[in-house]
Design a protein around this motif. Structure first.
Motif, mmCIF file in Angstrom:
data_model
loop_
_atom_site.group_PDB
_atom_site.id
_atom_site.type_symbol
_atom_site.label_atom_id
_atom_site.label_comp_id
_atom_site.label_asym_id
_atom_site.label_seq_id
_atom_site.Cartn_x
_atom_site.Cartn_y
_atom_site.Cartn_z
ATOM 1 N N LEU B 13 -3.050 15.779 -3.012
ATOM 2 C CA LEU B 13 -3.443 14.375 -2.974
ATOM 3 C C LEU B 13 -4.546 14.198 -1.939
ATOM 4 N N PRO B 14 -5.288 13.156 -2.040
ATOM 5 C CA PRO B 14 -6.311 12.933 -1.026
ATOM 6 C C PRO B 14 -5.710 12.827 0.359
ATOM 7 N N LEU B 15 -4.550 12.274 0.462
ATOM 8 C CA LEU B 15 -3.887 12.134 1.763
ATOM 9 C C LEU B 15 -2.427 12.521 1.563
ATOM 10 N N TRP B 20 -0.970 7.971 2.531
ATOM 11 C CA TRP B 20 -1.540 7.347 1.344
ATOM 12 C C TRP B 20 -1.010 5.924 1.177
ATOM 13 N N LEU B 24 -3.235 2.662 1.697
ATOM 14 C CA LEU B 24 -3.409 1.742 0.582
ATOM 15 C C LEU B 24 -2.955 0.332 0.973
ATOM 16 N N CYS B 27 -5.595 -1.214 3.088
ATOM 17 C CA CYS B 27 -6.744 -1.615 2.254
ATOM 18 C C CYS B 27 -6.419 -2.903 1.506
ATOM 19 N N TRP B 31 -8.316 -6.326 1.876
ATOM 20 C CA TRP B 31 -8.955 -6.904 0.691
ATOM 21 C C TRP B 31 -8.499 -8.349 0.485
#
Lengths: 327, 455
Positions: B13-15, B20, B24, B27, B31
């Protein structure tokens, strides 16, 4: 740093993926012009050209007289056109779900197909709410959700392409995917900030606008840096399906920055004669052809950047994870 | 779990999964903060805070009560940005002959934005003007801080570019021309694509905002300087006894009477604007190159001379590099007139909090640039010279016979000829500097073509 994964052959066959691949690509291809058209609706302030929803002036959406639509007011042309194209996208999404359930055993593709359908319905409802409530804030949320849906379509199309499940080299280094995900998130946040500027409420304060412009500029820098990092990482990738789009993304980000400057000039001109004597005599033509094109293109290119970053993330992720699983 | 290529064993996984989720979440929160930060608020006219600041400095008393009473009265008379009204008060003679505004047009210019099947557009002001000029017409729309010059504040009733006398209101045609063609060298766009009827509706709405703003200013001024009014207003706020209610009614009627008087004065100024047009006849010799060349030379002397004294601000060559240390009238209300020095950053906070935009020193125009905000035709330049520019330090030139030492009519036209020739001279100078052997066009030849090209 991981080793270069060996070639892998795995997952559904090309024949099994035929329909979902076609429909997911069709969905993606149809969504981009839909975003353009939506952008044009905002540029021309045509969001309230049709006061009812889901019908158009009392007609069923598909039964509205085409002569009145095509040869009537421009605002009506683009708003009703936006609705029709959105309906087409919705129908394709339904087709994708049917194809996914009939041809796929994989839960992932089914989940993605259903997600696309749910997202397009939600986006339609948001569009309807924007009209029925006549709320600019809902218009902004609708405008922000469109690119998210587009990104989801791209992720689905990548997943349905069978990438990583056939003989293919993997990803060299995990940082590529991490940077790609960061680029997608940063560019989406950047788009949301841009939407605040585009859908600014009539009573918003100059201080708020100033803050948003500064944030927008800051995130433009961040996205550029991330795109350059991604391209640098992409240059080391053996797989051209990662290398080429990663480099292309930098070009698109530069184009977007140029369009951003163009959008500013098209909206507010550059009256500083000392700094820009060649531009200071320019008189903006409100809703002029070039002005509208530049502004709408800036909006659409923002969506394209997100979509490309998502495509790279998904491709890298699939190539890397499946290769790793194989090992 | 296997979803989107994630494998628990390899964790490709990316992280890492825990990071992750956290990432998220952050974020998403970020947002949502950005997405919802611009929400809230409603369409209402703002009170004139900067003018109140000036009145408080003048009277050394708090003007909140007066401001509230005025705001209440204005809401009753002029309505809201969504539902504007035009006060039905006694009309002036000119208004009886031709009404200043069509209430129906106010409706189509104000309120929310939409269009109908017949392509009639509504909410025109919000569609075209609001982002810069603001909902109240106070020149403080969301984008205002970025623009140079700042968008016009309609409330004081001062307008720069017009065919009328300096202190008079512009005609509707003047405003219509500005909206239709835009103002070069500024952020004011051309709205040439907008239907004529819609442009006229916008002009009327601008007049509506201006009249409303001017009535507000005058009324605030009266309330601040009339102890009776101020006393009554204070009583209304602080005392709920039945006596004070009687007092409120009395005060209100005095306020209304004063407001009515101010309203009639302001509207008659707008109605009479056509009578204040400065008639201009361009001399016939403006088509004769040789005569223009002679006039340019005479104009140069006048420009640099002490009577017109143009060079003191615009510089010897008209490049706008003279000595000017001043601000435009719009920013003076809450600064110099409120005892706040525009350069005092600490004191300025009060002014900015009251709704003012950071004062920017006014700079004389670079006449060599060829960009004429108020129009570049000879008659436009003539009017700028003989009337000056309202709301700015640009004065009207002294003229004979009122001032025996002033300029004659012919001398003003010489000045117009010289100012018209400046862009060509600037180009010629540039060409000479770049290459000596390059044949530069003569100033007069270029002037003739410049004059011919003017819209």
């Amino acid at each position: 740093m991981s080793e270069l994964p060996s070639t892998v052959v795995d997952g559904p066959s090309a024949q099994e993926l035929k329909w979902v691949r076609f429909l997911s690509r069709l969905l993606t291809v149809a969504t981009f012009p839909l975003i353009w058209l939506g952008g044009l609706v905002t540029t021309y302030d045509a969001g309230m050209a049709v006061p009812d929803w889901p019908g158009t002036y009392g007609y069923n959406l598909f039964a509205y007289p085409w002569q009145t639509w095509l040869f009537g007011p421009f605002d009506l042309l683009i708003e009703h056109g936006h609705r029709l194209l959105a309906s087409l996208v919705g129908l394709i999404a339904i087709g994708l779900v049917v194809a996914a359930y009939r041809t796929q055993k994989s839960g992932t593709i089914r989940v993605l197909a259903v997600s696309c359908l749910v997202a397009v319905i939600l986006q339609g409802v948001l569009g309807g709410a924007r009209v029925l409530l006549d709320a600019r804030t809902v218009a902004m949320i609708h405008g922000c959700f469109g690119p998210a849906f587009f990104a989801l379509c791209v992720a689905t199309a990548v997943h349905c392409s069978g990438i990583g499940s056939r003989s293919e080299v993997g990803v060299w280094g995990r940082w590529f995917v991490r940077i790609a995900v960061a680029t997608a998130l940063a560019s989406y946040l950047q788009l949301t900030i841009g939407a605040q500027l585009r859908h600014i409420l009539p009573w918003a304060s100059p201080r708020f606008f100033l803050t948003m412009v500064h944030l927008h500029l800051t995130f433009a820098g961040i996205v550029l840096l991330l795109a350059i990092s991604l391209a640098a990482s992409g240059l080391r990738q053996p797989n051209t399906r990662l290398r080429v789009p990663a480099i292309g993304l930098v070009g698109i980000v530069f184009l977007q920055i140029a369009l951003g400057l163009g959008t500013w000039v098209a909206n507010y001109a550059l009256p500083w004669e000392d700094l820009t004597p060649w531009l200071s005599a320019y008189v903006i033509h409100a809703k002029g052809y070039w002005e509208s094109l530049i502004v709408t293109m800036h909006m659409a290119t923002g969506s394209l950047i997100i979509a490309m970053a998502v495509m790279l993330s998904t491709r890298g992720w699939l190539l890397g994870s499946k290769a790793a699983m194989r090992e | 779990m296997q979803f989107l290529g994630y494998d628990r064993k390899t964790r490709w996984l990316p992280l890492r999964p825990v990071d992750w989720t956290k990432g998220l979440g952050c974020c998403l929160v970020g947002w949502l903060v950005v997405l919802l930060s611009g929400c809230g608020g409603q369409a209402e006219f703002e009170s004139n805070g900067t003018f109140r600041l000036r009145l408080e400095a003048e009277t050394e008393t708090d003007q909140q009560a007066g401001a509230e009473a005025v705001q209440e009265l204005l809401a009753e008379w002029f309505g809201t940005p969504d539902q504007p009204r035009w006060p039905e008060l006694g009309k002036s003679e000119a208004e009886n002959e031709k009404p200043l505004l069509d209430p129906q047009r106010l409706v189509s210019a104000a309120g929310r934005q939409y269009s109908d099947r017949d392509d009639n557009h509504f909410g025109l002001y919000r569609e075209h003007c609001n982002n810069c000029h603001g909902l109240t017409g106070n020149g403080r729309g969301p984008t205002a801080m970025f623009l140079s010059p700042y968008p016009r504040d309609f409330r004081p009733g001062w307008f720069k570019y017009k065919s009328t006398k300096r202190s008079a209101k512009p005609t509707k045609e003047d405003l219509l021309a500005l909206i239709r063609h835009g103002i070069p060298g500024t952020s004011m766009p051309s709205f040439a694509v907008v239907e004529e009827n819609d442009l006229e509706a916008l002009v009327e709405y601008v007049i509506y905002l201006s009249v409303r703003g001017e009535v507000e200013r005058e009324l605030l001024y009266e309330a601040a300087h009339d102890p009776e009014l101020l006393e009554g207003v204070h009583g209304r706020i602080s005392d709920d006894s039945s006596d004070s209610v009687v007092r409120v009614i009395e005060v209100r009627s005095t306020l209304e009477a004063k407001a009515s008087e101010i309203f009639r004065t302001v509207t008659s100024q707008w109605s009479d604007a056509n009578e204040s047009v400065v008639q201009v006849t361009v001399p016939e010799w403006f088509d004769d190159q040789a005569k223009v060349a002679a006039a340019v030379e005479r104009g140069r002397v006048i420009f640099q001379g002490s009577i017109a004294a143009c060079a003191s601000c615009h510089g010897k060559t008209g490049a706008g590099n003279g000595l000017v240390r001043d601000y435009d009238e719009w920013t003076k209300d809450g600064t110099v007139r409120a005892g706040i020095e525009p350069t005092d950053r600490v004191a300025l906070k009060k002014y900015l909090a009251a709704g003012g935009l950071k004062p920017v020193p006014i700079s004389p125009r670079d006449l060599r640039s060829g960009i004429y905000r108020g129009g570049g035709k000879p008659e436009d330049l003539y009017r700028r010279i003989v009337q000056g520019i309202d709301g700015t330090p640009m004065p009207a030139v002294a003229m004979k016979p009122d001032n025996p030492q002033g300029l004659s009519e012919e001398e003003v036209w010489d000045l117009v000829a010289y100012v018209s020739a400046m862009p060509a001279e600037a180009k010629m100078d540039l060409a000479e500097n770049q290459a000596e052997d390059l044949k530069a066009p003569t100033a007069v030849g270029a002037l003739t073509s410049t004059v011919e090209r003017q819209p």
